[in-house]
Design a protein around this motif. Structure first.
Motif, PDB file in Angstrom:
ATOM      1  N   ALA A 124       0.854  -1.181   0.000  1.00 12.17           N
ATOM      2  CA  ALA A 124       0.000   0.000   0.000  1.00 12.17           C
ATOM      3  C   ALA A 124       0.892   1.234   0.000  1.00 12.17           C
ATOM      4  O   ALA A 124       1.352   1.689   1.046  1.00 12.17           O
ATOM      5  CB  ALA A 124      -0.918  -0.005   1.224  1.00 12.17           C
ATOM      6  N   SER A 125       1.151   1.749  -1.182  1.00 11.34           N
ATOM      7  CA  SER A 125       1.896   2.994  -1.305  1.00 11.34           C
ATOM      8  C   SER A 125       0.896   4.148  -1.307  1.00 11.34           C
ATOM      9  O   SER A 125      -0.260   3.976  -0.888  1.00 11.34           O
ATOM     10  CB  SER A 125       2.768   2.982  -2.565  1.00 11.34           C
ATOM     11  N   THR A 126       1.280   5.297  -1.789  1.00 10.12           N
ATOM     12  CA  THR A 126       0.468   6.486  -1.578  1.00 10.12           C
ATOM     13  C   THR A 126       0.703   7.526  -2.658  1.00 10.12           C
ATOM     14  O   THR A 126       1.778   7.561  -3.280  1.00 10.12           O
ATOM     15  CB  THR A 126       0.811   7.102  -0.206  1.00 10.12           C
ATOM     16  N   SER A 127      -0.281   8.378  -2.843  1.00 12.20           N
ATOM     17  CA  SER A 127      -0.111   9.517  -3.739  1.00 12.20           C
ATOM     18  C   SER A 127       0.924  10.493  -3.216  1.00 12.20           C
ATOM     19  O   SER A 127       1.410  11.358  -3.953  1.00 12.20           O
ATOM     20  CB  SER A 127      -1.449  10.239  -3.928  1.00 12.20           C
ATOM     21  N   GLU A 128       1.307  10.359  -1.939  1.00 12.08           N
ATOM     22  CA  GLU A 128       2.333  11.234  -1.372  1.00 12.08           C
ATOM     23  C   GLU A 128       3.686  11.045  -2.053  1.00 12.08           C
ATOM     24  O   GLU A 128       4.566  11.893  -1.918  1.00 12.08           O
ATOM     25  CB  GLU A 128       2.468  10.990   0.131  1.00 12.08           C
ATOM     26  N   VAL A 129       3.873   9.939  -2.763  1.00 15.72           N
ATOM     27  CA  VAL A 129       5.134   9.773  -3.489  1.00 15.72           C
ATOM     28  C   VAL A 129       5.292  10.826  -4.583  1.00 15.72           C
ATOM     29  O   VAL A 129       6.399  11.070  -5.062  1.00 15.72           O
ATOM     30  CB  VAL A 129       5.266   8.363  -4.104  1.00 15.72           C
ATOM     31  N   TYR A 130       4.180  11.470  -4.969  1.00 15.91           N
ATOM     32  CA  TYR A 130       4.242  12.536  -5.974  1.00 15.91           C
ATOM     33  C   TYR A 130       4.542  13.895  -5.352  1.00 15.91           C
ATOM     34  O   TYR A 130       4.798  14.867  -6.068  1.00 15.91           O
ATOM     35  CB  TYR A 130       2.928  12.605  -6.755  1.00 15.91           C
ATOM     36  N   GLY A 131       4.483  13.983  -4.014  1.00 17.67           N
ATOM     37  CA  GLY A 131       4.774  15.244  -3.340  1.00 17.67           C
ATOM     38  C   GLY A 131       3.794  16.339  -3.734  1.00 17.67           C
ATOM     39  O   GLY A 131       2.588  16.115  -3.840  1.00 17.67           O
ATOM     40  N   ASP A 132       4.331  17.552  -3.921  1.00 15.13           N
ATOM     41  CA  ASP A 132       3.547  18.682  -4.438  1.00 15.13           C
ATOM     42  C   ASP A 132       3.745  18.667  -5.940  1.00 15.13           C
ATOM     43  O   ASP A 132       4.680  19.274  -6.469  1.00 15.13           O
ATOM     44  CB  ASP A 132       4.039  19.994  -3.821  1.00 15.13           C
ATOM     45  N   PRO A 133       2.899  17.958  -6.667  1.00  6.85           N
ATOM     46  CA  PRO A 133       3.220  17.572  -8.051  1.00  6.85           C
ATOM     47  C   PRO A 133       3.234  18.732  -9.044  1.00  6.85           C
ATOM     48  O   PRO A 133       2.426  19.652  -8.959  1.00  6.85           O
ATOM     49  CB  PRO A 133       2.115  16.568  -8.399  1.00  6.85           C
ATOM     50  N   LEU A 134       4.159  18.626  -9.979  1.00  2.00           N
ATOM     51  CA  LEU A 134       4.232  19.567 -11.084  1.00  2.00           C
ATOM     52  C   LEU A 134       3.470  19.045 -12.294  1.00  2.00           C
ATOM     53  O   LEU A 134       3.272  19.781 -13.259  1.00  2.00           O
ATOM     54  CB  LEU A 134       5.694  19.827 -11.457  1.00  2.00           C
ATOM     55  N   GLN A 135       3.070  17.773 -12.248  1.00  2.00           N
ATOM     56  CA  GLN A 135       2.234  17.175 -13.296  1.00  2.00           C
ATOM     57  C   GLN A 135       0.820  17.031 -12.766  1.00  2.00           C
ATOM     58  O   GLN A 135       0.621  16.659 -11.612  1.00  2.00           O
ATOM     59  CB  GLN A 135       2.773  15.802 -13.692  1.00  2.00           C
ATOM     60  N   HIS A 136      -0.162  17.318 -13.633  1.00  4.90           N
ATOM     61  CA  HIS A 136      -1.550  17.239 -13.175  1.00  4.90           C
ATOM     62  C   HIS A 136      -2.453  16.824 -14.335  1.00  4.90           C
ATOM     63  O   HIS A 136      -2.425  17.459 -15.386  1.00  4.90           O
ATOM     64  CB  HIS A 136      -1.993  18.608 -12.646  1.00  4.90           C
ATOM     65  N   PRO A 137      -3.247  15.761 -14.165  1.00  3.45           N
ATOM     66  CA  PRO A 137      -3.236  14.793 -13.060  1.00  3.45           C
ATOM     67  C   PRO A 137      -1.962  13.961 -13.076  1.00  3.45           C
ATOM     68  O   PRO A 137      -1.197  14.013 -14.038  1.00  3.45           O
ATOM     69  CB  PRO A 137      -4.481  13.950 -13.322  1.00  3.45           C
ATOM     70  N   GLN A 138      -1.754  13.189 -12.014  1.00  7.58           N
ATOM     71  CA  GLN A 138      -0.503  12.459 -11.890  1.00  7.58           C
ATOM     72  C   GLN A 138      -0.611  11.074 -12.521  1.00  7.58           C
ATOM     73  O   GLN A 138      -1.525  10.309 -12.222  1.00  7.58           O
ATOM     74  CB  GLN A 138      -0.122  12.309 -10.405  1.00  7.58           C
ATOM     75  N   GLN A 139       0.339  10.786 -13.399  1.00  6.89           N
ATOM     76  CA  GLN A 139       0.464   9.462 -13.998  1.00  6.89           C
ATOM     77  C   GLN A 139       1.533   8.669 -13.240  1.00  6.89           C
ATOM     78  O   GLN A 139       2.423   9.251 -12.614  1.00  6.89           O
ATOM     79  CB  GLN A 139       0.852   9.573 -15.474  1.00  6.89           C
ATOM     80  N   GLU A 140       1.453   7.358 -13.351  1.00  6.01           N
ATOM     81  CA  GLU A 140       2.393   6.506 -12.632  1.00  6.01           C
ATOM     82  C   GLU A 140       3.837   6.719 -13.072  1.00  6.01           C
ATOM     83  O   GLU A 140       4.771   6.480 -12.294  1.00  6.01           O
ATOM     84  CB  GLU A 140       2.018   5.030 -12.813  1.00  6.01           C
ATOM     85  N   GLN A 141       4.037   7.186 -14.294  1.00  9.21           N
ATOM     86  CA  GLN A 141       5.394   7.400 -14.790  1.00  9.21           C
ATOM     87  C   GLN A 141       6.043   8.662 -14.205  1.00  9.21           C
ATOM     88  O   GLN A 141       7.253   8.857 -14.336  1.00  9.21           O
ATOM     89  CB  GLN A 141       5.388   7.517 -16.321  1.00  9.21           C
ATOM     90  N   TYR A 142       5.248   9.502 -13.553  1.00  6.48           N
ATOM     91  CA  TYR A 142       5.771  10.737 -12.980  1.00  6.48           C
ATOM     92  C   TYR A 142       6.587  10.428 -11.723  1.00  6.48           C
ATOM     93  O   TYR A 142       6.134   9.686 -10.858  1.00  6.48           O
ATOM     94  CB  TYR A 142       4.601  11.676 -12.640  1.00  6.48           C
TER      95      TYR A 142
END
Length: 351
Positions: A124-142
């Motif tokens: 169980a990982s998390t969207s927090e791995v993207y931090g404050d994202p510069l990509q929107h919406p976030q793809q898994e490759q980001y």
């Protein structure tokens, strides 16, 4: 001999680490409904025995009080759901080093167990791995935009490291691994003091208190109802072995904090104002999943609309507010009584 999952879809035995938590308790219930024998492992740091109260009479449930950072005996299971870790900022920031140990050492312990007994593991990982994202919406490759020395880093970087550990165990040791990047989830069994926005708003509204919005309220999140999320986890776990890359699980319906506040007021009927407070450090401005891979490979899309989900959650918190203050200790005592008696007909057991 180890249990296994057969082609005729018969269920076997599953371990749910963090099984007394918000997501874990719902997952235990789902697996039991699906015919699995379930071992719920939890140290009850943030998990609650009361979350499992409705399952206490289930003969296929074993509750194991144990910390994932400690060595784990060879439990004969074919599926391991690793959900053990505080997931709200209030809880994971309370003891950052413990959070890091859980993310890193706990994941290693789970993977070593999976290797020893030949089980498949879902991290169980998390969207927090993207931090404050510069990509929107976030793809898994980001790859993300994370502050490695900020107040959220113990969780953000801990989960990023856990993904790396899982990937290396898959590559070097042949462990079957699934990685779910879970976005904001809500629903019954949330703790009223976990600091998450939906639970905060509902608890405040039911108490007739102003709703606390941090920042100007324009920051957005994508909220997924817990039943939908659990269905995604099960689908990912049972996906073909070749599906090894991380998969986003969340609701792409993006809502601002102010929109969530309005929904909570509408669902509870609370006529309360909004008060604004300073935005916490490193709080993301936007968070929204691209779920194209989940739709394509898991045939999964969230179904519960926000208004319906928030109404169900508000009903749960309203009932919880009437519960006895001793409910948690009574629930734990009930499980411990079962422990002293061992497995009894029609009862879960604790080990």
């Amino acid at each position: 001999m180890m249990d296994s999952i057969h082609s005729d879809d018969k269920a076997g035995r599953a371990l749910v680490a963090g099984g007394a938590g918000f997501l874990g308790s719902h997952l235990c219930a789902r697996l039991l409904r699906d015919g699995w024998e379930v071992i719920c492992l939890d140290n009850f740091q943030t998990g609650r025995a009361s979350n499992l109260a409705t399952l206490a009479s289930h003969p296929m449930l074993t509750v194991m009080r144990h910390d994932v950072v400690d060595p784990i005996p060879d439990l004969q299971v074919s599926r391991i759901y690793h959900l053990a870790c505080p997931a709200s900022p209030v809880h994971y920031q309370a003891d950052p080093l413990r959070t890091l140990r859980t993310c890193v050492l706990g994941t290693i312990q789970m993977l070593e167990l999976a290797e020893r007994v030949g089980a498949r593991l879902l991290q169980a990982s998390t969207s927090e791995v993207y931090g404050d994202p510069l990509q929107h919406p976030q793809q898994e490759q980001y790859w993300g935009h994370v502050n490695p020395v900020g107040p959220r880093a113990c969780y953000d970087e801990g989960k990023r490291c856990a993904e790396t550990i899982c990937t290396e165990y898959a590559h070097t040791e042949g462990v079957e691994v699934k990685i779910a990047r879970i976005f904001n989830t809500y629903g019954p069994n949330m703790s009223p003091n976990d600091g998450r926005v939906v639970s905060n708003f509902i608890v405040q509204a039911l108490a007739g208190q102003p709703l606390t919005v941090y920042g100007d309220g324009t920051q957005t999140r994508s909220f997924c109802y817990v039943d939908d999320l659990i269905d995604g986890l099960v689908r990912l776990m049972e996906s073909p072995s070749a599906m090894t890359q991380p998969i986003n699980l969340g609701n792409p319906a993006e809502l601002s904090m102010l929109e969530i506040a309005d929904l909570v007021r509408a669902c509870t009927g609370a006529q309360v104002p909004i008060v604004f407070r300073d935005l916490p450090v490193d709080d993301p401005a936007h968070r929204c999943p691209d779920i194209s891979l989940a739709q394509q490979y898991l045939d999964w899309t969230p179904k519960v609309p926000p208004r319906e989900g928030i109404a169900r959650t508000a009903e749960y918190f309203a009932q919880e507010s009437q519960a006895s203050p001793e409910r948690e200790s009574q629930a734990m005592a009930a499980f411990m009584q079962t422990k002293r008696g061992g497995r009894r007909q029609g009862r879960a057991r604790v080990v």
